[in-house]
Design a protein around this motif. Sequence first.
Motif, PDB file in Angstrom:
ATOM      1  N   PRO A 123       2.926  -2.037   9.694  1.00  0.00           N
ATOM      2  CA  PRO A 123       3.787  -1.222  10.744  1.00  0.00           C
ATOM      3  C   PRO A 123       4.169   0.135  10.311  1.00  0.00           C
ATOM      4  O   PRO A 123       5.209   0.065   9.608  1.00  0.00           O
ATOM      5  CB  PRO A 123       4.660  -2.186  11.210  1.00  0.00           C
ATOM      6  N   VAL A 124       3.580   1.230  10.989  1.00  0.00           N
ATOM      7  CA  VAL A 124       4.048   2.563  10.645  1.00  0.00           C
ATOM      8  C   VAL A 124       3.937   3.178  12.122  1.00  0.00           C
ATOM      9  O   VAL A 124       3.293   2.881  12.889  1.00  0.00           O
ATOM     10  CB  VAL A 124       3.066   3.272   9.586  1.00  0.00           C
ATOM     11  N   ARG A 125       4.793   4.357  11.995  1.00  0.00           N
ATOM     12  CA  ARG A 125       4.843   5.106  13.185  1.00  0.00           C
ATOM     13  C   ARG A 125       4.194   6.551  13.079  1.00  0.00           C
ATOM     14  O   ARG A 125       4.299   7.190  12.038  1.00  0.00           O
ATOM     15  CB  ARG A 125       6.316   5.186  13.582  1.00  0.00           C
ATOM     16  N   ALA A 126       3.523   7.192  13.917  1.00  0.00           N
ATOM     17  CA  ALA A 126       2.972   8.357  13.942  1.00  0.00           C
ATOM     18  C   ALA A 126       4.203   9.289  13.957  1.00  0.00           C
ATOM     19  O   ALA A 126       5.201   9.297  14.267  1.00  0.00           O
ATOM     20  CB  ALA A 126       2.121   8.702  15.289  1.00  0.00           C
ATOM     21  N   GLY A 127       3.799  10.449  12.988  1.00  0.00           N
ATOM     22  CA  GLY A 127       4.442  11.365  12.694  1.00  0.00           C
ATOM     23  C   GLY A 127       5.838  11.166  11.436  1.00  0.00           C
ATOM     24  O   GLY A 127       6.313  12.074  11.022  1.00  0.00           O
ATOM     25  N   ARG A 128       5.922  10.004  11.363  1.00  0.00           N
ATOM     26  CA  ARG A 128       6.442   9.827   9.710  1.00  0.00           C
ATOM     27  C   ARG A 128       5.914  10.135   8.879  1.00  0.00           C
ATOM     28  O   ARG A 128       4.627  10.215   8.379  1.00  0.00           O
ATOM     29  CB  ARG A 128       6.682   8.170   9.780  1.00  0.00           C
ATOM     30  N   ARG A 129       6.529  10.713   7.787  1.00  0.00           N
ATOM     31  CA  ARG A 129       5.980  11.335   6.525  1.00  0.00           C
ATOM     32  C   ARG A 129       6.330  10.158   5.269  1.00  0.00           C
ATOM     33  O   ARG A 129       7.585  10.052   5.176  1.00  0.00           O
ATOM     34  CB  ARG A 129       6.600  12.815   6.203  1.00  0.00           C
ATOM     35  N   ILE A 130       5.326   9.973   4.772  1.00  0.00           N
ATOM     36  CA  ILE A 130       5.454   8.959   3.392  1.00  0.00           C
ATOM     37  C   ILE A 130       4.834   9.435   2.513  1.00  0.00           C
ATOM     38  O   ILE A 130       3.472  10.085   2.521  1.00  0.00           O
ATOM     39  CB  ILE A 130       4.981   7.633   4.148  1.00  0.00           C
ATOM     40  N   GLY A 131       5.484   9.408   1.093  1.00  0.00           N
ATOM     41  CA  GLY A 131       4.841  10.003   0.168  1.00  0.00           C
ATOM     42  C   GLY A 131       3.424   9.171  -0.467  1.00  0.00           C
ATOM     43  O   GLY A 131       3.544   8.220   0.115  1.00  0.00           O
ATOM     44  N   GLU A 132       2.739   9.933  -1.351  1.00  0.00           N
ATOM     45  CA  GLU A 132       1.506   9.288  -1.541  1.00  0.00           C
ATOM     46  C   GLU A 132       1.683   7.976  -2.395  1.00  0.00           C
ATOM     47  O   GLU A 132       0.840   7.108  -1.958  1.00  0.00           O
ATOM     48  CB  GLU A 132       0.651  10.299  -2.377  1.00  0.00           C
ATOM     49  N   ARG A 133       2.660   7.862  -3.274  1.00  0.00           N
ATOM     50  CA  ARG A 133       2.828   6.741  -4.027  1.00  0.00           C
ATOM     51  C   ARG A 133       3.155   5.518  -3.043  1.00  0.00           C
ATOM     52  O   ARG A 133       2.723   4.489  -3.402  1.00  0.00           O
ATOM     53  CB  ARG A 133       3.952   7.079  -4.726  1.00  0.00           C
TER      54      ARG A 133
END
Length: 307
Positions: A123-133
């Motif tokens: 579950p992830v939300r659009a617009g959220r910024r998450i690091g590559e790792r």
Amino acid sequence: MARTRIPPVAGGLAAAVAVALAAACWVAFPPEVAGRAIAARPAVALPVPWPAAGQASAEVQGLGSLGDHGEQRPVPIASVTKVMTAHVVLKDHPLGPDDAGPEITVDEQAEAESSSTGESTVPVRAGRRIGERDLLALMLVPSGNNIARLLARWDAGSQEAFTGKMNHEAAALGMAGTTYTGASGVEDSTTSTAADQLRLAREVMKNPVIRAITGTANLRVDGVPGTIVNTNTLLGREGVIGLKTGSSTAGGGALMWAAKARDGSLILGVVLQQNPGGTPAAGLRAALETSERLIAAIRRELPAATR
């Protein structure tokens, strides 16, 4: 032009060297017939419980092949596919052992796919910024299909373009029996062999980021609810330190694994097509159980075989 004659003794020595080199090359790089690798001759023969069905391959680094078991024909590999996805992403966007990497914006497609009930997602939300790792971890640890496709779009612009990179890398590694048709493995048309996937395992275990992520039993990522648990429940048992599970109805259960022998040597192996046609959960249980027996036997028998 005068021909140079090789004296009989030197000629015999040259022939012996040629035979020895050919034998060594067979073990490390088995020949191919009609695009399929012939099973590698084991460098060490161990009395181990190979799977009763499906296919498997294993090796001890620094020692050589323990052999291939079963017909090495291309079969669906499900989420084991994500190992190649991680490999390609990290080739294009390398990370140091402790780097978080660039932040990637979750798109609407990745959020929409979060609610899918027909596949493994995170579950992830659009617009959220998450690091590559962290995204690599969300793909490899709980096996998020939507995250695999998000990483593919970020890397190559589209999953189709990224899949081309996956197949290019497979060819470069000599994986002649492998075809990737997506980044997640949800497609049954993504197929490979245990021997091919062992080649990939050998390559990716050189990367400290993949080693660290796939050896993590559980983790938390900001913006993602709850504790994320690794689908590889063998971690910490029988010396297991990674790599990746896979399961589907067509492919059954699959496991690419890395384990430490009692002397610290690295053992790598792949088990495919365990309980195909059953439920994915039953297939995964079968792959984990089969692999655990195999790893335990290799660790038990290896010291005596190498004395």
